[in-house]
Write a protein that holds these residues in place. Structure first.
Motif, PDB file in Angstrom:
ATOM      1  N   ALA A  99      54.815  30.515  61.027  1.00  0.00           N
ATOM      2  CA  ALA A  99      54.089  30.835  59.673  1.00  0.00           C
ATOM      3  C   ALA A  99      53.515  28.808  60.269  1.00  0.00           C
ATOM      4  O   ALA A  99      52.500  28.122  59.001  1.00  0.00           O
ATOM      5  CB  ALA A  99      55.162  29.128  59.437  1.00  0.00           C
ATOM      6  N   LEU A 100      52.793  28.101  61.925  1.00  0.00           N
ATOM      7  CA  LEU A 100      52.022  27.187  61.707  1.00  0.00           C
ATOM      8  C   LEU A 100      50.816  27.548  61.721  1.00  0.00           C
ATOM      9  O   LEU A 100      49.726  28.871  61.666  1.00  0.00           O
ATOM     10  CB  LEU A 100      52.078  27.010  63.293  1.00  0.00           C
ATOM     11  CG  LEU A 100      52.898  26.901  63.583  1.00  0.00           C
ATOM     12  CD1 LEU A 100      53.016  26.535  65.561  1.00  0.00           C
ATOM     13  CD2 LEU A 100      53.029  25.192  63.385  1.00  0.00           C
ATOM     14  N   PRO A 101      49.529  26.631  60.449  1.00  0.00           N
ATOM     15  CA  PRO A 101      48.247  27.002  60.424  1.00  0.00           C
ATOM     16  C   PRO A 101      46.672  26.702  61.825  1.00  0.00           C
ATOM     17  O   PRO A 101      47.656  27.206  62.743  1.00  0.00           O
ATOM     18  CB  PRO A 101      48.104  25.905  60.038  1.00  0.00           C
ATOM     19  CG  PRO A 101      49.190  24.948  59.781  1.00  0.00           C
ATOM     20  CD  PRO A 101      50.095  25.094  60.833  1.00  0.00           C
ATOM     21  N   ALA A 203      37.407  23.247  66.470  1.00  0.00           N
ATOM     22  CA  ALA A 203      37.865  21.549  66.055  1.00  0.00           C
ATOM     23  C   ALA A 203      38.997  20.908  66.744  1.00  0.00           C
ATOM     24  O   ALA A 203      39.215  20.011  66.408  1.00  0.00           O
ATOM     25  CB  ALA A 203      38.336  21.980  64.371  1.00  0.00           C
ATOM     26  N   ALA A 204      39.483  22.299  66.791  1.00  0.00           N
ATOM     27  CA  ALA A 204      40.703  20.721  67.473  1.00  0.00           C
ATOM     28  C   ALA A 204      40.335  19.627  68.376  1.00  0.00           C
ATOM     29  O   ALA A 204      40.874  18.783  69.216  1.00  0.00           O
ATOM     30  CB  ALA A 204      42.256  21.894  68.207  1.00  0.00           C
ATOM     31  N   PRO A 279      44.501  18.777  60.138  1.00  0.00           N
ATOM     32  CA  PRO A 279      43.921  18.322  59.042  1.00  0.00           C
ATOM     33  C   PRO A 279      43.667  19.126  57.267  1.00  0.00           C
ATOM     34  O   PRO A 279      43.193  19.985  57.862  1.00  0.00           O
ATOM     35  CB  PRO A 279      42.993  17.509  59.173  1.00  0.00           C
ATOM     36  CG  PRO A 279      41.760  17.722  60.045  1.00  0.00           C
ATOM     37  CD  PRO A 279      42.983  18.470  60.946  1.00  0.00           C
ATOM     38  N   GLY A 280      43.538  18.500  56.409  1.00  0.00           N
ATOM     39  CA  GLY A 280      42.813  20.045  55.396  1.00  0.00           C
ATOM     40  C   GLY A 280      44.479  20.816  54.815  1.00  0.00           C
ATOM     41  O   GLY A 280      44.860  21.476  55.806  1.00  0.00           O
ATOM     42  N   PRO A 281      43.980  21.085  54.663  1.00  0.00           N
ATOM     43  CA  PRO A 281      44.763  23.125  53.521  1.00  0.00           C
ATOM     44  C   PRO A 281      44.959  23.194  54.634  1.00  0.00           C
ATOM     45  O   PRO A 281      44.075  23.833  55.506  1.00  0.00           O
ATOM     46  CB  PRO A 281      43.857  23.591  52.610  1.00  0.00           C
ATOM     47  CG  PRO A 281      42.835  22.677  51.906  1.00  0.00           C
ATOM     48  CD  PRO A 281      42.291  22.592  52.844  1.00  0.00           C
ATOM     49  N   PRO A 282      46.157  24.224  54.762  1.00  0.00           N
ATOM     50  CA  PRO A 282      46.918  25.368  55.424  1.00  0.00           C
ATOM     51  C   PRO A 282      45.862  26.330  56.098  1.00  0.00           C
ATOM     52  O   PRO A 282      45.854  26.667  54.168  1.00  0.00           O
ATOM     53  CB  PRO A 282      48.071  25.192  55.796  1.00  0.00           C
ATOM     54  CG  PRO A 282      48.295  24.380  54.625  1.00  0.00           C
ATOM     55  CD  PRO A 282      47.451  23.476  53.602  1.00  0.00           C
TER      56      PRO A 282
END
Length: 288
Positions: A99-101, A203-204, A279-282
């Motif tokens: 379930a992680l983004p 991004a990470a 950050p932001g929507p998943p």
């Protein structure tokens, strides 16, 4: 299961191509490569089916993680699966990995280890895999998600999302050890799922550079493992438990997640796992 914390149930690695991996007292992550001494460590793809298809592809599958709860679930259906049985490197407990983004960072070890290291170093930029300073961020403006422009030639460097003009992930990444994987992504022709995963990794890396000097071993979650028929050779009938479809016909993959090593170091059974959501929507995980 918790969404923001868990622990390591077991760690596994093997230096040969085998479906299962033997458990170890510890494994050592190597930033930008994978698990030290594991057959799947490398900058470019190492899984044999991927190598046969296109050896130039970036290795976004450096570390394989599975939640131990899956094994408990299938045990109730008659399938005995030990830790490492499906070839994972890290078996977790208490984390809903699936379930992680996309782009979630998992950090291993007690938080006080990061605090002590910061005190000893005396500066925010220190640590085993120290990231460059604020003015040398990785992939400034890197886009992720639906608006990232991630097509077949999507870039993951400066102003990513513009294909061949993306600016080069390696140059943008400075001295960060993940730069080689980003460069491999820039150089390869990527399908849309892989391009989105590569953008999330870039991004990470940027977030980690801006966020300080947490030296704990860390993995960026890139996507889902795509289970294959080998699982049925290991346990006949098990494939249907980890690969299926929902009511809408969407493919559901439950054989764990794949990630890229952001920071190196040892991982041992019992280590806590901290979750840093992007950050932001998943963005839901896709096969990688």
């Amino acid at each position: 299961m918790s969404g923001d914390a868990g622990s390591v149930a077991a760690v596994s690695r093997n230096d040969a191509y085998t479906f299962t991996k033997p458990n170890r007292d510890e494994i050592v992550l190597v930033a930008g490569l994978g698990v030290e001494g594991d057959i799947h460590a490398g900058v470019n793809v190492r899984h044999r089916s991927r190598v046969r298809a296109d050896p130039s592809q970036p290795n976004l599958r450096q570390v394989h993680l599975i939640q131990a709860e899956l094994f408990d679930e299938v045990a109730g259906k008659g399938f005995e699966v030990p830790a490492g049985g499906i070839g994972e490197n890290v078996t977790t407990l208490g984390l809903d990995l699936l379930a992680l983004p996309r782009g979630t960072i998992l950090r291993f070890g007690p938080p006080e280890a990061a605090e002590h290291a910061a005190e000893a170093d005396g500066s925010a930029g220190a640590g085993n895999d120290a990231a460059v300073g604020k003015d040398a961020v990785f992939g400034r403006g890197v886009a992720v998600g639906k608006d990232a422009g991630v097509g077949n030639d999507a870039g993951v460097g400066n102003d990513a999302g513009n294909g061949n003009d993306a600016g080069g992930g390696a140059a943008a990444a400075g001295e960060h050890p993940a730069r080689a994987v980003l460069a491999a992504a820039d150089a390869a022709t990527l399908d849309e799922e892989t391009a989105r995963a590569a953008a999330a990794v870039a991004a990470a890396v940027e977030r980690d550079a801006r966020g300080g000097a947490d030296p704990r071993p860390a993995v960026v979650v890139a996507g889902l493992r795509n289970p294959c028929a080998q699982i049925n050779k290991f346990r006949p009938g098990l494939l249907k438990e980890v690969l299926g479809q929902d009511d809408d016909g969407t493919v559901v993959r439950r054989a764990g997640v794949m990630g890229v090593v952001l920071r190196g170091g040892p991982i041992r059974p019992g280590d806590p796992v901290a979750v840093e959501l992007p950050p932001g929507p998943p963005e839901a995980l896709e096969r990688v």
